[in-house]
Motif scaffolding. Structure first.
Motif, PDB file in Angstrom:
ATOM      1  N   PRO A 190       0.844  -1.206   0.000  1.00  0.00           N
ATOM      2  CA  PRO A 190       0.000   0.000   0.000  1.00  0.00           C
ATOM      3  C   PRO A 190       0.876   1.250   0.000  1.00  0.00           C
ATOM      4  O   PRO A 190       1.912   1.310   0.660  1.00  0.00           O
ATOM      5  N   SER A 191       0.454   2.233  -0.773  1.00  0.00           N
ATOM      6  CA  SER A 191       1.268   3.425  -0.951  1.00  0.00           C
ATOM      7  C   SER A 191       0.544   4.656  -0.418  1.00  0.00           C
ATOM      8  O   SER A 191      -0.648   4.629  -0.127  1.00  0.00           O
ATOM      9  N   ARG A 192       1.301   5.731  -0.282  1.00  0.00           N
ATOM     10  CA  ARG A 192       0.732   7.030   0.052  1.00  0.00           C
ATOM     11  C   ARG A 192       1.469   8.087  -0.751  1.00  0.00           C
ATOM     12  O   ARG A 192       2.520   7.839  -1.333  1.00  0.00           O
ATOM     13  N   VAL A 193       0.929   9.294  -0.778  1.00  0.00           N
ATOM     14  CA  VAL A 193       1.510  10.376  -1.562  1.00  0.00           C
ATOM     15  C   VAL A 193       2.790  10.879  -0.894  1.00  0.00           C
ATOM     16  O   VAL A 193       2.843  11.080   0.324  1.00  0.00           O
ATOM     17  N   LEU A 194       3.829  11.064  -1.708  1.00  0.00           N
ATOM     18  CA  LEU A 194       5.087  11.632  -1.232  1.00  0.00           C
ATOM     19  C   LEU A 194       5.012  13.144  -1.357  1.00  0.00           C
ATOM     20  O   LEU A 194       4.916  13.684  -2.462  1.00  0.00           O
ATOM     21  N   LEU A 195       5.053  13.842  -0.240  1.00  0.00           N
ATOM     22  CA  LEU A 195       4.931  15.298  -0.218  1.00  0.00           C
ATOM     23  C   LEU A 195       6.299  15.957  -0.375  1.00  0.00           C
ATOM     24  O   LEU A 195       7.328  15.371  -0.007  1.00  0.00           O
ATOM     25  N   ASN A 228      20.850   6.232  -3.717  1.00  0.00           N
ATOM     26  CA  ASN A 228      20.786   7.156  -4.864  1.00  0.00           C
ATOM     27  C   ASN A 228      19.472   7.013  -5.630  1.00  0.00           C
ATOM     28  O   ASN A 228      19.454   6.922  -6.860  1.00  0.00           O
ATOM     29  N   THR A 229      18.371   6.991  -4.890  1.00  0.00           N
ATOM     30  CA  THR A 229      17.065   6.817  -5.517  1.00  0.00           C
ATOM     31  C   THR A 229      16.357   8.158  -5.672  1.00  0.00           C
ATOM     32  O   THR A 229      16.462   9.045  -4.826  1.00  0.00           O
ATOM     33  N   LEU A 230      15.619   8.282  -6.764  1.00  0.00           N
ATOM     34  CA  LEU A 230      14.800   9.462  -7.042  1.00  0.00           C
ATOM     35  C   LEU A 230      13.357   8.991  -7.221  1.00  0.00           C
ATOM     36  O   LEU A 230      12.982   8.533  -8.307  1.00  0.00           O
ATOM     37  N   PRO A 231      12.542   9.069  -6.175  1.00  0.00           N
ATOM     38  CA  PRO A 231      11.171   8.563  -6.294  1.00  0.00           C
ATOM     39  C   PRO A 231      10.266   9.511  -7.067  1.00  0.00           C
ATOM     40  O   PRO A 231      10.366  10.732  -6.954  1.00  0.00           O
ATOM     41  N   LEU A 232       9.392   8.922  -7.859  1.00  0.00           N
ATOM     42  CA  LEU A 232       8.319   9.675  -8.496  1.00  0.00           C
ATOM     43  C   LEU A 232       7.273  10.026  -7.444  1.00  0.00           C
ATOM     44  O   LEU A 232       7.325   9.541  -6.312  1.00  0.00           O
ATOM     45  N   SER A 233       6.323  10.865  -7.818  1.00  0.00           N
ATOM     46  CA  SER A 233       5.271  11.235  -6.873  1.00  0.00           C
ATOM     47  C   SER A 233       4.005  11.598  -7.625  1.00  0.00           C
ATOM     48  O   SER A 233       4.062  12.070  -8.769  1.00  0.00           O
ATOM     49  N   SER A 234       2.868  11.375  -6.985  1.00  0.00           N
ATOM     50  CA  SER A 234       1.592  11.802  -7.556  1.00  0.00           C
ATOM     51  C   SER A 234       1.257  13.224  -7.137  1.00  0.00           C
ATOM     52  O   SER A 234       0.185  13.732  -7.479  1.00  0.00           O
ATOM     53  N   ASN A 235       2.167  13.865  -6.401  1.00  0.00           N
ATOM     54  CA  ASN A 235       2.000  15.266  -6.009  1.00  0.00           C
ATOM     55  C   ASN A 235       2.765  16.156  -6.994  1.00  0.00           C
ATOM     56  O   ASN A 235       3.952  15.944  -7.243  1.00  0.00           O
ATOM     57  N   MET A 236       2.091  17.152  -7.546  1.00  0.00           N
ATOM     58  CA  MET A 236       2.710  17.975  -8.577  1.00  0.00           C
ATOM     59  C   MET A 236       3.916  18.753  -8.058  1.00  0.00           C
ATOM     60  O   MET A 236       4.934  18.891  -8.753  1.00  0.00           O
ATOM     61  N   GLN A 237       3.824  19.276  -6.830  1.00  0.00           N
ATOM     62  CA  GLN A 237       4.935  20.054  -6.291  1.00  0.00           C
ATOM     63  C   GLN A 237       6.167  19.172  -6.061  1.00  0.00           C
ATOM     64  O   GLN A 237       7.298  19.589  -6.299  1.00  0.00           O
ATOM     65  N   MET A 280       6.831  16.545  -7.846  1.00  0.00           N
ATOM     66  CA  MET A 280       7.348  16.238  -9.168  1.00  0.00           C
ATOM     67  C   MET A 280       8.166  17.386  -9.738  1.00  0.00           C
ATOM     68  O   MET A 280       9.115  17.174 -10.500  1.00  0.00           O
ATOM     69  N   LYS A 281       7.838  18.603  -9.363  1.00  0.00           N
ATOM     70  CA  LYS A 281       8.668  19.729  -9.795  1.00  0.00           C
ATOM     71  C   LYS A 281      10.069  19.611  -9.204  1.00  0.00           C
ATOM     72  O   LYS A 281      11.072  19.854  -9.891  1.00  0.00           O
ATOM     73  N   SER A 304       4.306   9.756 -13.936  1.00  0.00           N
ATOM     74  CA  SER A 304       5.325   8.717 -14.035  1.00  0.00           C
ATOM     75  C   SER A 304       6.156   8.906 -15.282  1.00  0.00           C
ATOM     76  O   SER A 304       5.637   9.128 -16.366  1.00  0.00           O
ATOM     77  N   ALA A 305       7.477   8.834 -15.101  1.00  0.00           N
ATOM     78  CA  ALA A 305       8.372   8.969 -16.256  1.00  0.00           C
ATOM     79  C   ALA A 305       8.500   7.649 -16.988  1.00  0.00           C
ATOM     80  O   ALA A 305       9.467   7.397 -17.671  1.00  0.00           O
ATOM     81  N   GLY A 306       7.505   6.821 -16.863  1.00  0.00           N
ATOM     82  CA  GLY A 306       7.598   5.521 -17.495  1.00  0.00           C
ATOM     83  C   GLY A 306       8.653   4.674 -16.808  1.00  0.00           C
ATOM     84  O   GLY A 306       9.360   3.906 -17.418  1.00  0.00           O
ATOM     85  N   ALA A 307       8.749   4.826 -15.496  1.00  0.00           N
ATOM     86  CA  ALA A 307       9.822   4.161 -14.795  1.00  0.00           C
ATOM     87  C   ALA A 307       9.322   3.576 -13.504  1.00  0.00           C
ATOM     88  O   ALA A 307       8.428   4.107 -12.886  1.00  0.00           O
ATOM     89  N   SER A 308       9.882   2.481 -13.110  1.00  0.00           N
ATOM     90  CA  SER A 308       9.595   1.922 -11.803  1.00  0.00           C
ATOM     91  C   SER A 308      10.797   1.115 -11.354  1.00  0.00           C
ATOM     92  O   SER A 308      11.624   0.721 -12.150  1.00  0.00           O
ATOM     93  N   PHE A 309      10.852   0.891 -10.052  1.00  0.00           N
ATOM     94  CA  PHE A 309      11.994   0.171  -9.478  1.00  0.00           C
ATOM     95  C   PHE A 309      11.469  -0.613  -8.309  1.00  0.00           C
ATOM     96  O   PHE A 309      10.795  -0.100  -7.431  1.00  0.00           O
ATOM     97  N   HIS A 310      11.717  -1.901  -8.289  1.00  0.00           N
ATOM     98  CA  HIS A 310      11.171  -2.753  -7.214  1.00  0.00           C
ATOM     99  C   HIS A 310      12.296  -3.396  -6.448  1.00  0.00           C
ATOM    100  O   HIS A 310      13.369  -3.577  -6.971  1.00  0.00           O
TER     101      HIS A 310
END
Length: 320
Positions: free
Chosen positions: A37-42, A148-157, A159-160, A314-320
């Motif tokens: 389960p995930s949550r939004v990264l602020l 050295n991870t760069l997580p994506l986010s569903s939050n626009m700020q 992602m900026k 999503s930049a078309g990317a995922s990492f598990h």
């Protein structure tokens, strides 16, 4: 023990059945395993590419633990890594987007070993999905947050901040690992359709894409899940440089035979821009919605509008 003596894991069999189903249905960008389960990264929760002393200490500890863990997997022959082909293609680039197929939770560390073997003078950062950063517990969560991870986010700020960091990472001559297939299918041997985000990032930052595809073959060893342990062979291709006379998004429209007129219009109006479709239109939209972002009731609307114009965050990317 032989494969006849070890029963095949029901979980693995269910995953293979789901892969076959998704393949028939063309759902190549969807994961077949249940993610946590995930949550939004602020934005206030993360400092991308943090170079502070405390962050460097965590990074050193995380990489040390990851190298030891990966060495132990290879010692027990749970992962068999063969010689990399085309290593010279990565050694000679200064800053690049590296793309790779995604088939195993540890394939990013296979790529880390490839990167180390190339003796590249800089670092390799890896793009990961939001939930892997926010919701993975324990040892794996520690690695997800500090290697050295760069997580994506569903939050626009957020992602900026992510996109600004990507620009900095590549401008400093580092490499960026992205899985443009977006989904992870366990030991899937064929290429899947690619999302455009990784290539847009390379175009924007004027760096090449170094493609990698990891092939696999059954070994004589059998894993605890009853399936043959795979022998992985990374194959690096020659760097691919973008044609910066073309507008990335409008070019794709013209290539696919849909909405050909925006390419001609945007390229004509903004002829002095190196990448008008991506840079001008994106920046125009970002400036236009700043006031809307200050109104919480309109946030969902602007998020949806941004997704319509530019695709999902999503930049078309995922990492598990």
């Amino acid at each position: 023990m032989t494969s006849q003596e070890i029963p095949k894991s029901p979980e693995r069999l269910a995953i293979l059945e789901k892969i076959a189903q998704y393949e028939r249905e063309g759902r190549f960008d969807e994961d077949v395993e249940n993610d946590p389960p995930s949550r939004v990264l602020l934005p206030e929760e993360i400092e991308y590419a943090d170079r502070r002393f405390s962050a460097e200490c965590r990074r050193t500890a995380a990489f040390g633990a990851a190298y030891l863990y990966f060495w132990n997997l290879r010692r027990k022959k749970e992962i068999i890594l063969c010689k990399t082909e085309g290593l010279e293609h990565l050694a000679g680039v200064k800053g690049a987007v590296i793309t790779c197929n995604h088939f195993h939770p540890m394939d990013s560390f296979i790529m880390q070993k490839v990167f180390d073997a190339s003796k590249h003078p800089k670092r390799m950062y890896r793009v990961i999905r939001e939930g892997n950063y926010t919701s993975f517990p324990g040892f794996y969560g520690f690695l997800m947050r500090n290697c050295n991870t760069l997580p994506l986010s569903s939050n626009m700020q957020t992602m900026k901040k992510f996109l600004r960091t990507v620009d900095w990472v590549l401008s400093e001559g580092n490499c960026l690992l992205i899985y443009p297939e977006q989904s992870m299918w366990w030991n899937y041997r064929k290429p899947k359709p690619l999302k455009p985000g990784a290539f847009d990032m390379a175009l924007k930052n004027h760096v090449p894409v170094v493609p990698c595809f990891i092939t696999m073959a059954d070994s004589d060893s059998v894993g605890a899940d009853g399936f043959p342990v795979q022998e992985y062979t990374p194959h690096l291709g020659a760097p691919i440089w973008p044609d910066e006379t073309l507008s990335s998004r409008c070019y794709r429209w013209a290539r696919d035979g849909v909405r050909a007129w925006p390419r001609k219009l945007v390229d004509g109006l903004f002829f002095w821009q190196r990448e008008p479709a991506r840079a001008v239109m994106r920046d125009w939209f970002a400036n236009s919605v700043k006031i809307l972002l200050k109104t919480p009731s309109l946030l969902n609307l602007t998020n949806r509008l941004y997704s319509v114009l530019y695709g999902p965050y999503s930049a078309g990317a995922s990492f598990h």
